[in-house]
Scaffold this active site. Structure first.
Site, short mmCIF file in Angstrom:
data_model
loop_
_atom_site.label_atom_id
_atom_site.label_comp_id
_atom_site.label_asym_id
_atom_site.label_seq_id
_atom_site.Cartn_x
_atom_site.Cartn_y
_atom_site.Cartn_z
N GLY A 84 4.32 -14.31 -2.88
CA GLY A 84 3.98 -14.41 -1.47
C GLY A 84 5.14 -14.45 -0.51
O GLY A 84 5.05 -15.10 0.54
N LEU B 143 -1.98 -6.70 -6.33
CA LEU B 143 -1.89 -5.75 -7.43
C LEU B 143 -3.26 -5.41 -8.01
O LEU B 143 -3.53 -5.57 -9.20
CB LEU B 143 -0.96 -6.30 -8.52
N HIS C 161 4.19 -1.09 0.90
CA HIS C 161 4.60 -0.50 -0.38
C HIS C 161 6.11 -0.33 -0.39
O HIS C 161 6.68 0.14 0.59
CB HIS C 161 3.90 0.84 -0.60
#
Length: 197
Positions: free
Chosen positions: A12, A81, A100
């Protein structure tokens, strides 16, 4: 002020960057909900430490329900994910963004996540990489691009050193993309995202 929901799977760090930016007033929004598909994700603890509702959940229908119950205006996939389904996308069309760690359309899509992306860049011999923030559509990393920034690949880079430099860029462009969304300064025409500052 918009309600932001963040979906995570790991530590995170991008989530923390978002939380810090909302608390400092740099983003006209508040992180209201954090959901992880991994029970031991440290990002859940980050959320709790900031007084944000943090939930472990793997069932997509339940996740959709939680986002709706909490009146979430923007969903941020920050190291999430798991590929979300077309149903999920359809429920929140143009309200889901993803970060990304490469310059899409290179080194993205199925199988390209985490350090695998950076190792792929090095193995290919690319001289430049970077990060991309994009809207999420039904494909894997195929949605309209909001923002990109480049990072040079150094000769002595390995996946870890490259990932560290790319992460700095990720934090910066993710925060900026969220700011623009929350100020209603993004518009989509076809595959192109326009920034209306």
């Amino acid at each position: 002020m918009l309600n932001i929901g963040v979906l995570i799977s790991g530590g995170g760090t991008n989530l923390q960057a978002i939380i810090d930016e909302t608390k400092s007033g740099g983003i006209n929004g508040t992180v209201k909900l954090v959901i992880s598909n991994k029970e031991d994700a440290y990002g859940l603890e980050r959320a709790r430490l900031s007084g944000i509702k943090a939930i472990y959940e793997t069932d997509e229908d339940k996740i959709i329900g939680l986002l709706k119950e909490n009146n979430i205006d923007l969903i941020v996939l920050a190291g999430y994910l798991k590929i979300i389904t077309p149903k999920f996308v359809d429920e929140f069309r143009n309200k889901i963004i993803n970060i990304h760690p490469s310059l899409i359309p290179s080194f993205c899509g199925k199988g390209y996540y985490g350090e695998k992306v950076h190792q792929g860049v090095i193995d290919y011999g690319a001289k430049v990489t970077g990060a991309t923030v994009h809207f999420v559509d039904e494909g894997a990393d195929t949605g309209a691009i909001i923002m990109q920034e480049t990072v040079n690949v150094e000769q002595d880079d390995d996946a870890k050193s490259l990932a560290k430099r790319v992460l700095e860029v990720e934090h910066r462009i993710l925060k900026e993309s969220i700011r623009l969304f929350c100020e209603n300064k993004l518009s989509i025409q076809g595959r192109r995202v326009f920034i209306n500052e």
